[in-house]
Enzyme design. Structure first.
Site, short mmCIF file in Angstrom:
data_model
loop_
_atom_site.label_atom_id
_atom_site.label_comp_id
_atom_site.label_asym_id
_atom_site.label_seq_id
_atom_site.Cartn_x
_atom_site.Cartn_y
_atom_site.Cartn_z
N VAL A 1 0.84 -1.21 0.00
CA VAL A 1 0.00 0.00 0.00
C VAL A 1 0.87 1.26 0.00
CG1 VAL A 1 -1.83 1.25 1.21
CG2 VAL A 1 -1.86 -1.25 1.17
N LYS B 1 -7.24 -1.46 9.68
CA LYS B 1 -8.55 -1.83 10.27
C LYS B 1 -8.36 -2.52 11.61
CE LYS B 1 -7.47 -5.60 7.68
NZ LYS B 1 -7.00 -5.85 6.35
N GLU C 1 -10.43 5.81 5.34
CA GLU C 1 -11.14 5.29 4.15
C GLU C 1 -10.58 3.95 3.70
OE1 GLU C 1 -13.95 6.97 2.24
OE2 GLU C 1 -13.90 4.79 2.12
N GLY D 1 -1.40 -16.76 -4.37
CA GLY D 1 -1.21 -15.49 -3.65
C GLY D 1 -2.51 -14.79 -3.31
N GLU E 1 -3.36 -15.80 2.35
CA GLU E 1 -2.11 -15.77 3.12
C GLU E 1 -1.69 -17.19 3.51
OE1 GLU E 1 -0.64 -12.87 4.22
OE2 GLU E 1 -2.19 -11.46 3.60
N ASP F 1 -11.10 -10.73 9.86
CA ASP F 1 -10.85 -9.52 9.07
C ASP F 1 -12.19 -8.83 8.76
OD1 ASP F 1 -9.04 -8.00 6.94
OD2 ASP F 1 -10.80 -8.72 5.85
N LYS G 1 -13.81 -5.07 9.99
CA LYS G 1 -14.37 -4.11 9.04
C LYS G 1 -15.82 -3.76 9.37
CE LYS G 1 -11.13 -5.54 5.43
NZ LYS G 1 -10.90 -6.51 4.36
N GLY H 1 -5.37 -4.47 -2.84
CA GLY H 1 -4.45 -4.21 -3.95
C GLY H 1 -3.81 -2.85 -3.81
N1 HSE Z 1 -7.23 -9.80 3.59
C1 HSE Z 1 -8.14 -8.82 3.05
C2 HSE Z 1 -9.12 -9.51 2.11
C3 HSE Z 1 -7.44 -7.74 2.27
O1 HSE Z 1 -8.95 -10.67 1.74
O2 HSE Z 1 -10.07 -8.86 1.70
C4 HSE Z 1 -7.41 -6.36 2.82
O3 HSE Z 1 -8.24 -6.04 3.83
#
Ligand code: HSE
Length: 443
Positions: A28, A117, A141, A199, A202, A213, A217, A316
Site C-alpha cells: 500500500v 482496520k 477510508e 497469492g 495468506e 478480518d 471491518k 491491492g
Molecule cells: N485480507 C483482506 C481480504 C485484504 O482478503 O479482503 C485487505 O483487507
C-alpha cells in the site's frame, strides 16, 4: 488588528505545501507513493503535497519507487514527532508499533491517515478520543473495502439517513474461495490451497477464513452507520471453513449462493445493534449475490434513501492507494480552507470546457437486425458492404421470417461508429434489403 493581518499574510506567503510523514513502504505504501508522485490528470491539490519523510524497516532493501535523498529513514519515532510533518500516513499494518506511533503522532498534533482496520477496530476508542482532544483528524477510508469509497459516504453523504442495515462482502479472500467452490464444485481445502499458491490467500489464512478480518471491518462500518463505538469482542464471527461443496450445491438448487456476509443491523432506533459475520445463503436475485472473486461490495439501507450499493476492488496496491490518497487530499483541503480560502474540494475548480468526441468517433460493438428479401446472396452482400468499411462481424444469425422477409441479426466487433454508419447507409440502399428495424450498441 494590524498584527493579526500581518500574521495571516505571512501564513499565506509561507504556504509551500503539506508535508507527509509516511510510515511503511509495503504494497500500500508503494502504491500511495506512486500515486502521489504521478499527479497528471488527477486533482491539482495533489501537487501541494510533499512526501517529506518515509519510514521503513531497512534502508538497503530494493524499492519500486525512488525518493529524494534524505526522505527514507528507519527512525519512525522521529517522523511522528517531527514539527515539519503535517500528516502522518500509517501504512505499517499490524497492531504494534502502529498503534503507539499513531498515538504519538496525535499527541504531537499531526493529522492521521491510516489503512489499519485491526488497530482502528480494537483501539478506535483510545485513538479517536486522543484525536478529539488534540483537535486532529484520523482518516480511515482505506481500512474497509480497499479502493471502495464507503467511509466518507457514511460520514457525509448518507449521514442524513436513518441507516437500518449495512451488509458487506468485505473480505476478498473468502469471496474468492466461495466463488471458486461455487463455479468449480471444489472443496474448501482444495480451493484454499490453490488460493495460497496463487497469492490470493495468506500462508496463515486464519484472519480471512475465520471471518476476523470481516469482523474488524463491520465493526468500523457499524460504528459510522449507527454512531456508536463497538466492542470488537461483541461482534459475532463465524468463518467459511465449515462450508462444504455439498452445501453450495444444495443452495444452488434452492436458488441461493453462499457468501460470507458482514452485517450490521438496527431494527428500531432504540433497539440494540446486531453486528455479525457468517456464511449466509443469499438469494440469487439479491444485489450481493453477483459479487464474485476478490471483489467487495457494501449495501447500505436506510430511510429515506432505500438501498445504495458500493462495489469495487477490496484490496491491492492501486485501489488502496486511491483510498489513502483521497483521505490525504481531504485533509489537505481542510488545512488549506483554514487559511480563509474556501474548501477546494467543495468549490468548482473548472474554468475551461472539456473536449467531447463526436459520436462518429465512438468505437464500439453493434447489434443490428435486418429484414431482407429471402434471396440467394443476401448475407454475402451484407458481408461485402461491411468489409468495404472495415466492419468485422462477430456473429451472424438468420433467426426466422417475418412474413415473406428473412430476419438477419449481426453483432460486430469493435468498429468506429462513423464507418459502421457508412456501411449501413450503403446496405439500406441495396435492393434486397427491406429495412433495419433495430440498431443497438453492445458493451
Ligand atoms: N485480507 C483482506 C481480504 C485484504 O482478503 O479482503 C485487505 O483487507
Amino acid at each position: 488588528m494590524l498584527t493579526l493581518q500581518l500574521l495571516l499574510v505571512t501564513i499565506e506567503a509561507d504556504f509551500v505545501g503539506i508535508k507527509l510523514g509516511i510510515l511503511g513502504l509495503g504494497t500500500v505504501g508503494t502504491g500511495t507513493v506512486q500515486l502521489l508522485s504521478d499527479t497528471t490528470g488527477r486533482h491539482p491539490l495533489l501537487e501541494e503535497i510533499e512526501i517529506y519523510r518515509l519510514g521503513v524497516r531497512s534502508l538497503t532493501k530494493l524499492r519500486e519507487v525512488s525518493l529524494p535523498e534524505g526522505v527514507l529513514t528507519t527512525d519512525l519515532e522521529a517522523i511522528v514527532s517531527d514539527p515539519q510533518v503535517d500528516i502522518v500516513v500509517e501504512l505499517l499494518g499490524g497492531l504494534e508499533p502502529a498503534r503507539s506511533l499513531i498515538l504519538k503522532a496525535i499527541a504531537a498534533g499531526k493529522h492521521i491517515v491510516t489503512a489499519n482496520k485491526a488497530v482502528i477496530s480494537r483501539f478506535g476508542d483510545e485513538i479517536f478520543t486522543a484525536a478529539n482532544q488534540a483537535g486532529v483528524y484520523v482518516m480511515i477510508e482505506a481500512a474497509v473495502g480497499g479502493g471502495i469509497p464507503v467511509i466518507q459516504p457514511l460520514k457525509q453523504s448518507l449521514s442524513v439517513n436513518r441507516i437500518h442495515t449495512v451488509t458487506g462482502i468485505v473480505n476478498g479472500t473468502t469471496n474468492y474461495i466461495l466463488t471458486r467452490m461455487q463455479t468449480e464444485g471444489s472443496s474448501f481445502d482444495d480451493v484454499l490451497a490453490d488460493a495460497q499458491r496463487l497469492g490470493y490467500a495468506e500462508a496463515d489464512p486464519t484472519a480471512d477464513v475465520d471471518g476476523l478480518d470481516a469482523g474488524d471491518k463491520i465493526a468500523i462500518l457499524a460504528s459510522l452507520a449507527f454512531g456508536g463505538r463497538i466492542h470488537l469482542e461483541q461482534v459475532y464471527c463465524e468463518g467459511i471453513r465449515q462450508v462444504s461443496k455439498t452445501d453450495i450445491a444444495y443452495a444452488e438448487k434452492l436458488g441461493f449462493v453462499i457468501k460470507l456476509l458482514a452485517i450490521a443491523q438496527r431494527h428500531t432506533i432504540s433497539a440494540p445493534l446486531s453486528v455479525r459475520v457468517h456464511p449466509t445463503l443469499v438469494p440469487k436475485a439479491h444485489p450481493l449475490a453477483s459479487i464474485n472473486g476478490v471483489y467487495n461490495a457494501i449495501l447500505v439501507e436506510g430511510e429515506p434513501i432505500g438501498q445504495v450499493m458500493f462495489f469495487g476492488p477490496g484490496a491491492g496496491a492501486g485501489a488502496t492507494a486511491s483510498a489513502v490518497s483521497s483521505d490525504i487530499l481531504a485533509l489537505v483541503a481542510a488545512l488549506k480552507a483554514s487559511t480563509a480560502k474556501p474548501n477546494p474540494l467543495l468549490t468548482c475548480r473548472h474554468q475551461d470546457y472539456s473536449q467531447i468526441a463526436p459520436i462518429e468517433e465512438l468505437v464500439t460493438r453493434f447489434y443490428a437486425r435486418f429484414l431482407t428479401k429471402d434471396q440467394p446472396g443476401v448475407i454475402g452482400k451484407l458481408g461485402t458492404c461491411f468489409g468495404k468499411y472495415g466492419v468485422s462481424l462477430e456473429s451472424v444469425v438468420q433467426t426466422g421470417f417475418h412474413g415473406e422477409l428473412a430476419e438477419i441479426v449481426v453483432v460486430t466487433h469493435d468498429v468506429r461508429e462513423g464507418d459502421f454508419r457508412q456501411a449501413l447507409a450503403e446496405i439500406s440502399s441495396l435492393e434486397s434489403i427491406d429495412s433495419i428495424p433495430s440498431l443497438l450498441r453492445v458493451l
